[in-house]
Design a protein around this motif. Structure first.
Motif, PDB file in Angstrom:
ATOM      1  N   ARG A  97      73.104  28.215  16.657  1.00 42.17           N
ATOM      2  CA  ARG A  97      72.160  28.918  17.532  1.00 42.17           C
ATOM      3  C   ARG A  97      70.746  28.406  17.290  1.00 42.17           C
ATOM      4  O   ARG A  97      69.980  28.188  18.235  1.00 42.17           O
ATOM      5  N   ASN A  98      70.416  28.183  16.018  1.00 43.63           N
ATOM      6  CA  ASN A  98      69.081  27.681  15.702  1.00 43.63           C
ATOM      7  C   ASN A  98      68.886  26.268  16.255  1.00 43.63           C
ATOM      8  O   ASN A  98      67.791  25.920  16.702  1.00 43.63           O
ATOM      9  N   TRP A  99      69.939  25.457  16.234  1.00 46.01           N
ATOM     10  CA  TRP A  99      69.833  24.106  16.785  1.00 46.01           C
ATOM     11  C   TRP A  99      69.645  24.135  18.300  1.00 46.01           C
ATOM     12  O   TRP A  99      68.953  23.287  18.855  1.00 46.01           O
ATOM     13  N   LEU A 100      70.260  25.117  18.948  1.00 47.65           N
ATOM     14  CA  LEU A 100      69.999  25.309  20.378  1.00 47.65           C
ATOM     15  C   LEU A 100      68.516  25.582  20.602  1.00 47.65           C
ATOM     16  O   LEU A 100      67.893  25.025  21.521  1.00 47.65           O
ATOM     17  N   ALA A 101      67.957  26.440  19.755  1.00 42.22           N
ATOM     18  CA  ALA A 101      66.539  26.804  19.888  1.00 42.22           C
ATOM     19  C   ALA A 101      65.624  25.625  19.576  1.00 42.22           C
ATOM     20  O   ALA A 101      64.627  25.392  20.277  1.00 42.22           O
ATOM     21  N   ILE A 102      65.952  24.862  18.534  1.00 44.73           N
ATOM     22  CA  ILE A 102      65.127  23.713  18.153  1.00 44.73           C
ATOM     23  C   ILE A 102      65.062  22.694  19.287  1.00 44.73           C
ATOM     24  O   ILE A 102      63.977  22.251  19.697  1.00 44.73           O
ATOM     25  N   THR A 103      66.225  22.319  19.798  1.00 48.04           N
ATOM     26  CA  THR A 103      66.267  21.258  20.816  1.00 48.04           C
ATOM     27  C   THR A 103      65.707  21.728  22.154  1.00 48.04           C
ATOM     28  O   THR A 103      65.253  20.897  22.951  1.00 48.04           O
ATOM     29  N   HIS A 104      65.732  23.032  22.401  1.00 47.83           N
ATOM     30  CA  HIS A 104      65.204  23.532  23.675  1.00 47.83           C
ATOM     31  C   HIS A 104      63.703  23.796  23.592  1.00 47.83           C
ATOM     32  O   HIS A 104      62.967  23.513  24.548  1.00 47.83           O
ATOM     33  N   SER A 105      63.235  24.309  22.454  1.00 47.60           N
ATOM     34  CA  SER A 105      61.847  24.778  22.355  1.00 47.60           C
ATOM     35  C   SER A 105      60.874  23.699  21.903  1.00 47.60           C
ATOM     36  O   SER A 105      59.679  23.788  22.209  1.00 47.60           O
ATOM     37  N   LEU A 106      61.364  22.716  21.180  1.00 52.05           N
ATOM     38  CA  LEU A 106      60.474  21.723  20.589  1.00 52.05           C
ATOM     39  C   LEU A 106      60.636  20.355  21.243  1.00 52.05           C
ATOM     40  O   LEU A 106      61.727  20.020  21.720  1.00 52.05           O
ATOM     41  N   PRO A 107      59.584  19.556  21.245  1.00 51.06           N
ATOM     42  CA  PRO A 107      59.718  18.170  21.709  1.00 51.06           C
ATOM     43  C   PRO A 107      60.601  17.384  20.738  1.00 51.06           C
ATOM     44  O   PRO A 107      60.716  17.743  19.563  1.00 51.06           O
ATOM     45  N   ILE A 108      61.200  16.318  21.210  1.00 52.20           N
ATOM     46  CA  ILE A 108      62.140  15.541  20.407  1.00 52.20           C
ATOM     47  C   ILE A 108      61.491  15.044  19.122  1.00 52.20           C
ATOM     48  O   ILE A 108      62.162  14.882  18.090  1.00 52.20           O
ATOM     49  N   SER A 109      60.188  14.839  19.134  1.00 51.58           N
ATOM     50  CA  SER A 109      59.491  14.322  17.955  1.00 51.58           C
ATOM     51  C   SER A 109      59.492  15.298  16.789  1.00 51.58           C
ATOM     52  O   SER A 109      59.242  14.908  15.648  1.00 51.58           O
ATOM     53  N   GLN A 110      59.805  16.578  17.063  1.00 54.42           N
ATOM     54  CA  GLN A 110      59.780  17.588  16.001  1.00 54.42           C
ATOM     55  C   GLN A 110      61.169  18.073  15.597  1.00 54.42           C
ATOM     56  O   GLN A 110      61.297  18.900  14.701  1.00 54.42           O
ATOM     57  N   TRP A 111      62.208  17.577  16.236  1.00 54.75           N
ATOM     58  CA  TRP A 111      63.549  18.089  15.969  1.00 54.75           C
ATOM     59  C   TRP A 111      63.941  17.979  14.502  1.00 54.75           C
ATOM     60  O   TRP A 111      64.486  18.922  13.925  1.00 54.75           O
ATOM     61  N   TYR A 112      63.700  16.814  13.899  1.00 57.50           N
ATOM     62  CA  TYR A 112      64.150  16.584  12.520  1.00 57.50           C
ATOM     63  C   TYR A 112      63.064  16.904  11.482  1.00 57.50           C
ATOM     64  O   TYR A 112      63.226  16.584  10.310  1.00 57.50           O
TER      65      TYR A 112
END
Length: 484
Positions: free
Chosen positions: A18-33
């Protein structure tokens, strides 16, 4: 039935995804990792991150709170239904691949049993539909790759495996078998001459997949950060509980030796920090009290050594059956000797081994032993009483409709007295799971009175399953190395 399991136990992996869904949806790709809003940081390769990004789009329509990055431990019914439904739907990739395997086989009825056994495998039910992960989807990609190779489409097989590696890096355990087989059978002539056009086409296929996956992060200069998330070597030798492999037996031997040394008064140097380290089953450094400590380099060298033996055989006999056996043994070796192995990684053994089950009675018996021990080793993942009946009854039904027909199809009466004795011991071991389960059912009642027994059920499960899986590994190794 899977719909009825929606309210059942779910592990922290549910919140992870669920958190990964939120990360990839809410943040730009540059901040995912880089994001550390939650302790469940993104630590799968980019294709899985893109996969989560796609799943986050319908999630926004179902319930915007699902993809709220600040909404930790969100477990509303809408989130449960949505995430569990995505597991069921994405698992169709596995189902379609298994239907393909039935076509063009010599014995369709037997292949149907194997395909059905994989689609309804207790491992997928336990790990994906209750515990919560997407193994069915990813093993579907693996089986698509194997199917393409079986059909002679080796370039397509390499493509699907490259895609799979960029979904989950644990499949690197299988990569050596793919590399040797594709190099030997696709990129070289029968006389051993390199075929440049085929080699370049295969290399370009893999490179294109990796560029699509890793390219954006390389351009942003984030490859070191991504790799640090994918390979956290700071974790200990053993996972949360001892995965049933060689290190489980090694750890158990250390505990036995410790008790013997203390009881006998023998003058042996005891590492005091190892007295509690190996008995708690916690994530972290595993320190032994009597036996020498194991380092990541040790596990790596042992794994490479054993894999090299199987890969040498594959190089000499680059057939489809040899590829399947070598592929299984590469995954098996990594499970047996790898660093910080998860108990769920046993699926890397059981899935490809299923495709070998009807090759001979020797392969089938190995498959039966590994399957019983491997599936039972997953039972502790579901430790709440509500799932006890489900996991046991489902596994028994699966065994009745899968293991018995396959065993009857391939059965050969032992040809000599030593084989009769071996057959008896193997059947006794399999029957011992009934006694083990009875003991494990009673132990929780005693552990309420004796706190020192808390970890004992996990330890017994790990050790007993490890005995079967180690034996099946030796059995499979001998069969592969001695047969044509």
């Amino acid at each position: 039935m899977k719909l009825l399991l929606f309210p059942s136990y779910r592990s922290t992996d549910f919140e992870v995804h669920r958190n990964w869904l939120a990360i990839t949806h809410s943040l730009p790709i540059s901040q995912w990792y880089y994001d550390t809003t939650s302790e469940w940081t993104l630590d799968y390769p980019p294709f899985f991150a893109y996969f989560e990004k796609i799943l986050s789009i319908p999630a926004l329509l179902v319930d915007p709170a699902i993809i709220d990055l600040q909404n930790s431990n969100y477990s509303a019914w809408s989130a449960v239904v949505y995430q569990r439904t995505t597991v069921i739907l994405t698992e169709l990739v596995l189902g379609i691949a298994l239907l393909r395997f039935v076509r063009g086989t010599e014995n369709i009825s037997v292949q149907r049993i194997i395909s059905a056994s994989l689609f309804f495998h207790p491992g997928f039910l336990i790990v994906d539909h209750i515990h919560f992960q997407y193994n069915g989807f990813m093993f579907g990609i693996l089986l698509w790759s194997i199917y393409q190779i079986r059909q002679g489409n080796k370039l397509a097989g390499g493509f699907f495996f490259a895609v799979l590696l960029n979904f989950k890096h644990i499949y690197m355990y299988l990569a050596p078998a793919y590399f040797i087989y594709l190099l030997r059978s696709h990129c070289m002539s029968p006389t051993g001459e390199l075929l440049p056009a085929r080699f370049i086409s295969l290399a370009n296929t893999v490179i294109v997949v990796c560029v699509v996956s890793l390219g954006p992060f390389i351009l942003m200069g984030q490859l070191p950060q991504l790799l640090s998330r994918l390979f956290p070597f700071t974790r200990g030798l053993n996972h949360a509980y001892w995965a049933p492999n060689v290190w489980a037996l090694f750890t158990a031997a250390d505990r036995v030796l410790l008790r013997y040394v203390k009881g006998s008064g023998i003058n042996v140097v005891i590492n005091e920090s190892g007295i509690s380290s190996t008995s708690r089953g916690l994530v972290g450094d595993t320190v032994f009290a009597i036996l020498p400590d194991i380092k990541p380099a040790h596990t790596f060298l042992i794994t490479i050594l054993f894999q090299s033996i199987f890969l040498a055989k594959l190089w000499k006999t680059p057939t489809y059956k040899s590829f399947l056996a070598s592929l299984t043994l590469c995954g098996y070796t990594s499970f047996m000797f790898g660093w910080h192995v998860h108990e769920k990684a046993v699926l890397l053994i059981l899935v490809p081994l299923s495709l070998l089950a009807t090759s001979s009675h020797a392969y089938c018996r190995t498959f039966v032993i590994a399957s019983v021990a491997g599936v039972y080793s997953l039972f502790p993942l579901l430790f709440t009483p509500a799932e006890a009946f489900v996991k046991l009854s489902y596994a028994l039904l699966w065994g009745f409709f899968t293991l018995l027909p396959l065993n009857n199809h391939t059965y050969e009466f032992p040809a000599s007295l030593p084989w009769v004795i071996l057959d008896m011991f193997e059947k006794t071991y399999l029957g011992g799971f009934l006694l083990l389960h009875a003991v494990l059912t009673l132990l929780p009642l005693l552990s309420r009175s004796f706190e020192s027994l808390t970890f004992l059920p996990l330890m017994l499960t790990s050790i007993y399953c490890a005995i079967g899986l180690v034996w099946a590994f030796l059995r499979l190794s001998a069969i592969y190395l001695t047969q044509e």
